[in-house]
Design a protein around this motif. Structure first.
Motif, PDB file in Angstrom:
ATOM      1  N   ASN A 191       0.885  -1.093   0.060  1.00  0.00           N
ATOM      2  CA  ASN A 191       0.018   0.099  -0.071  1.00  0.00           C
ATOM      3  C   ASN A 191       0.787   1.167  -0.105  1.00  0.00           C
TER       4      ASN A 191
ATOM      5  N   GLY B  47      -8.913   6.388  -5.757  1.00  0.00           N
ATOM      6  CA  GLY B  47      -8.766   5.788  -4.446  1.00  0.00           C
ATOM      7  C   GLY B  47      -9.777   5.572  -3.472  1.00  0.00           C
TER       8      GLY B  47
ATOM      9  N   LEU C 191      -5.214  11.300   7.912  1.00  0.00           N
ATOM     10  CA  LEU C 191      -5.019  10.338   6.773  1.00  0.00           C
ATOM     11  C   LEU C 191      -5.315   8.667   7.046  1.00  0.00           C
TER      12      LEU C 191
ATOM     13  N   PHE D 264       6.465   7.839   4.558  1.00  0.00           N
ATOM     14  CA  PHE D 264       5.665   6.913   5.498  1.00  0.00           C
ATOM     15  C   PHE D 264       6.605   5.869   6.260  1.00  0.00           C
TER      16      PHE D 264
ATOM     17  N   ASN E 206       1.066   3.909  -3.157  1.00  0.00           N
ATOM     18  CA  ASN E 206       0.757   5.111  -2.835  1.00  0.00           C
ATOM     19  C   ASN E 206       1.766   5.998  -3.535  1.00  0.00           C
TER      20      ASN E 206
ATOM     21  N   GLY F  39      -6.611   2.000   2.677  1.00  0.00           N
ATOM     22  CA  GLY F  39      -5.648   1.326   2.591  1.00  0.00           C
ATOM     23  C   GLY F  39      -4.832   1.763   3.776  1.00  0.00           C
ATOM     24  N   LEU F  40      -4.513   3.183   3.975  1.00  0.00           N
ATOM     25  CA  LEU F  40      -3.966   3.484   5.171  1.00  0.00           C
ATOM     26  C   LEU F  40      -4.435   3.081   6.449  1.00  0.00           C
TER      27      LEU F  40
ATOM     28  N   ASP G 131       8.796   9.594  -0.984  1.00  0.00           N
ATOM     29  CA  ASP G 131       8.492   9.883  -2.526  1.00  0.00           C
ATOM     30  C   ASP G 131       8.667  11.394  -2.828  1.00  0.00           C
TER      31      ASP G 131
ATOM     32  N   SER H  32       6.527  12.905   0.392  1.00  0.00           N
ATOM     33  CA  SER H  32       6.113  12.293   1.631  1.00  0.00           C
ATOM     34  C   SER H  32       6.999  11.134   2.162  1.00  0.00           C
TER      35      SER H  32
ATOM     36  N   LYS I  75       1.484   6.221  -7.036  1.00  0.00           N
ATOM     37  CA  LYS I  75       0.339   6.554  -7.435  1.00  0.00           C
ATOM     38  C   LYS I  75       0.256   8.425  -7.173  1.00  0.00           C
ATOM     39  N   TYR I  76       0.872   8.910  -6.165  1.00  0.00           N
ATOM     40  CA  TYR I  76       0.897  10.226  -5.896  1.00  0.00           C
ATOM     41  C   TYR I  76       2.117  10.994  -6.098  1.00  0.00           C
TER      42      TYR I  76
ATOM     43  N   GLY J  89       2.723  15.420  -2.133  1.00  0.00           N
ATOM     44  CA  GLY J  89       2.843  15.697  -0.838  1.00  0.00           C
ATOM     45  C   GLY J  89       1.528  15.823  -0.030  1.00  0.00           C
ATOM     46  N   ILE J  90       1.440  16.132   1.206  1.00  0.00           N
ATOM     47  CA  ILE J  90       0.112  16.234   1.977  1.00  0.00           C
ATOM     48  C   ILE J  90       0.109  17.275   2.928  1.00  0.00           C
TER      49      ILE J  90
ATOM     50  N   PHE K   6     -10.967   8.466   4.468  1.00  0.00           N
ATOM     51  CA  PHE K   6     -10.427  10.028   4.221  1.00  0.00           C
ATOM     52  C   PHE K   6      -9.384   9.994   3.257  1.00  0.00           C
ATOM     53  N   ARG K   7      -9.638  11.093   2.222  1.00  0.00           N
ATOM     54  CA  ARG K   7      -8.617  11.105   1.018  1.00  0.00           C
ATOM     55  C   ARG K   7      -8.237  12.812   0.991  1.00  0.00           C
TER      56      ARG K   7
END
Ligand code: ADP
Length: 476
Positions: free
Chosen positions: A371, A432, A416, A463, A375, A436-437, A403, A461, A378-379, A407-408, A421-422
């Motif tokens: 995941n 999405g 998150l 993780f 992500n 997943g998170l 990555d 970001s 994907k992001y 970013g967030i 939540f997206r």
């Protein structure tokens, strides 16, 4: 208004009413019993006065007989009447007299004493001759005094009776008033109960019935007592949350259907070229086509497996099948899985020289890492480096996925790991469902670990999955 307040107000109202009525009755009873005591005394006084009159008459009559007959029995009868007169006079003196009647009594007493004294005097003067007789005027005056006394006592009795009647009337009025107030209180309480309890309860039940019958927009009116309003608010919030959840679930279904259409479309296109009515392509063309079919089928399978996994995690406890595995190996497998598809990204793997033992459910941990890596790819739609780093930090194993994507925003980072939540910034970039998170965090926590995030909008970001190390001891 609160239920407690309503109950307290009704109780206070009833208690005040009961207190008022009880004290009214106690007062009137005390008053009446005092008046009855007074009346009883008057009756006894009347009896004394009547006895005085009787014995005065008897004394007078016997004196007259003695004058006529000189018989000794009349002398005895007169003396007896005299003694009775003295006795009843004594008795009358013992009765408590009011200020008004005291004067009249004293006058009557004086008259009787004067009568007796005159009689004695006359008797002594006529010793040896005809027995003595007091003048009629003297007797009449004594009678008149006694009659006045009697009339005064009777007048007092009448006044006392009037007072008792008045008090009776007053207590009747108090009883009727109390009954009226009680009735008004009960009617008021019933009206309040109907307005603040019964009607709101009926509305809440009707809303629940409508909701149960399938009308998902049914909401309860928020009125009445505070407690009922709170129930209505709780019901409405629950209905709104369920509606939101339903909307999201429909969204997930739509999103899954949408995500499945891409690999299925690719499959369909490829299979179209292998239709029975068309000649088979040459082997060097056929092999990449079959590989694509395999890849797309694997993608569909992965998506469905992920969805089923999430449904299972959502449904209850996470069951772990623990074994000791090298964290480096797990990270390498995940990176290698994504490397062929992520052509626009540079997948970098940074591992320590020695193995990093991890006691975990490898399938679950791979699910988490899948995941995070998916992500990261994907992001970061513009491509760039995606770095997976494994390290031993104290008694923990840290696997970080970084990555250089969208970013967030700081505000979104706190939410998150919530279900569905997206972050608005990244949800525009790729499809999405926001599960997943959430599932990843639950798996990490089931292992006694956690997931941390550091991110800067527009810069990328990181993780980090942190799990307890299998060795437990800090590594150098
Ligand atoms: P999904 O990716 O299916 O929406 P996730 O639970 O994996 O669900 O992620 C939740 C949200 O977190 C994403 O919708 C996205 O907004 C944000 N997110 C996750 N990983 C990244 C990342 N590497 N970069 C930017 N945003 C991310």
């Amino acid at each position: 208004m609160k239920l407690k307040t309503l109950a307290a107000a009704s109780t206070a109202w009833l208690a005040a009413l009961a207190l008022l009525t009880a004290s009214g009755f106690t007062l009137s009873t005390t008053y009446i019993s005092r008046e009855v005591g007074g009346l009883f005394n008057i009756v006894r006084e009347v009896r004394s006065i009547t006895q005085l009159e009787i014995h005065l008459l008897s004394h007078e009559r016997e004196s007259a007989r003695i004058a006529l007959t000189h018989l000794p029995e009349h002398v005895r009868a007169r003396d007896a009447a005299r003694r009775e007169l003295s006795r009843w006079l004594e008795d009358a003196r013992e009765r408590p007299a009011t200020a008004d009647s005291a004067g009249v009594f004293e006058e009557a007493e004086r008259e009787i004493e004067r009568y007796l004294a005159t009689h004695t005097e006359t008797h002594e003067h006529r010793q040896g001759g005809a027995d003595a007789m007091v003048s009629h005027d003297e007797v009449d005056r004594t009678f008149a005094a006694l009659e006045r006394l009697l009339a005064g006592r009777l007048a007092e009795a009448r006044i006392a009776r009037g007072r008792v009647d008045e008090v009776n009337r007053l207590s009747e009025m108090v009883s009727v008033g109390a009954a009226g107030m009680l009735l008004a209180g009960v009617l008021l309480a019933l009206w309040q109960l109907r307005r603040c309890v019964y009607r709101p309860l009926l509305s809440i039940r009707a809303a629940i019935d409508r909701y149960g019958a399938g009308s998902h927009d049914a909401r309860a009116p928020q009125g009445g007592l505070d407690e009922l309003r709170e129930i209505a608010v709780a019901f409405n919030e629950m209905a709104a949350a369920l509606a939101e959840q339903r909307k999201r679930q429909l969204g997930i279904l739509a999103s899954v259907a949408h995500d499945l259409r891409n690999p299925l479309a690719a499959l369909k296109l490829t299979v179209d070229r292998l239709r029975p009515d068309r000649p088979l392509p040459r082997e060097e063309q056929l092999r990449p086509m079959l590989a694509r079919i395999g890849n797309e089928a694997a993608r569909c399978d992965r998506m469905l497996t992920d969805l089923m996994e999430i449904a299972r995690i959502e449904g209850g406890e996470i069951e772990l099948r623990l074994e000791t595995r090298d964290a480096c190996e797990l990270a390498r497998d995940v990176v290698e899985l994504y490397r062929p598809a992520a052509t626009a990204h540079e997948l970098e793997l940074s591992l320590p020289d020695e193995p990093v033992p991890l006691c975990c459910d490898p399938i679950r941990i791979e699910q988490v890492l899948n995941n995070l890596v998916a992500n990261a790819i994907k992001y970061s739609p513009k491509g760039g480096a995606v770095q997976v780093t494994v390290a031993s930090v104290g008694a923990e194993v840290a696997i970080a996925v970084s990555d250089r994507g969208v970013g967030i925003a700081t505000d979104d980072q706190r939410r998150l790991f919530e279900r569905y939540f997206r972050a608005p910034s990244s949800s525009r970039v790729a499809p999405g469902v926001g599960l997943g998170l959430w599932a990843a965090r639950r798996i990490a926590e089931a292992h006694g670990g956690r997931i941390e995030v550091t991110s800067a909008a527009g810069k990328g970001s990181t993780f980090t999955l942190r799990l307890p190390s299998a060795s437990g001891a800090p590594r150098a």
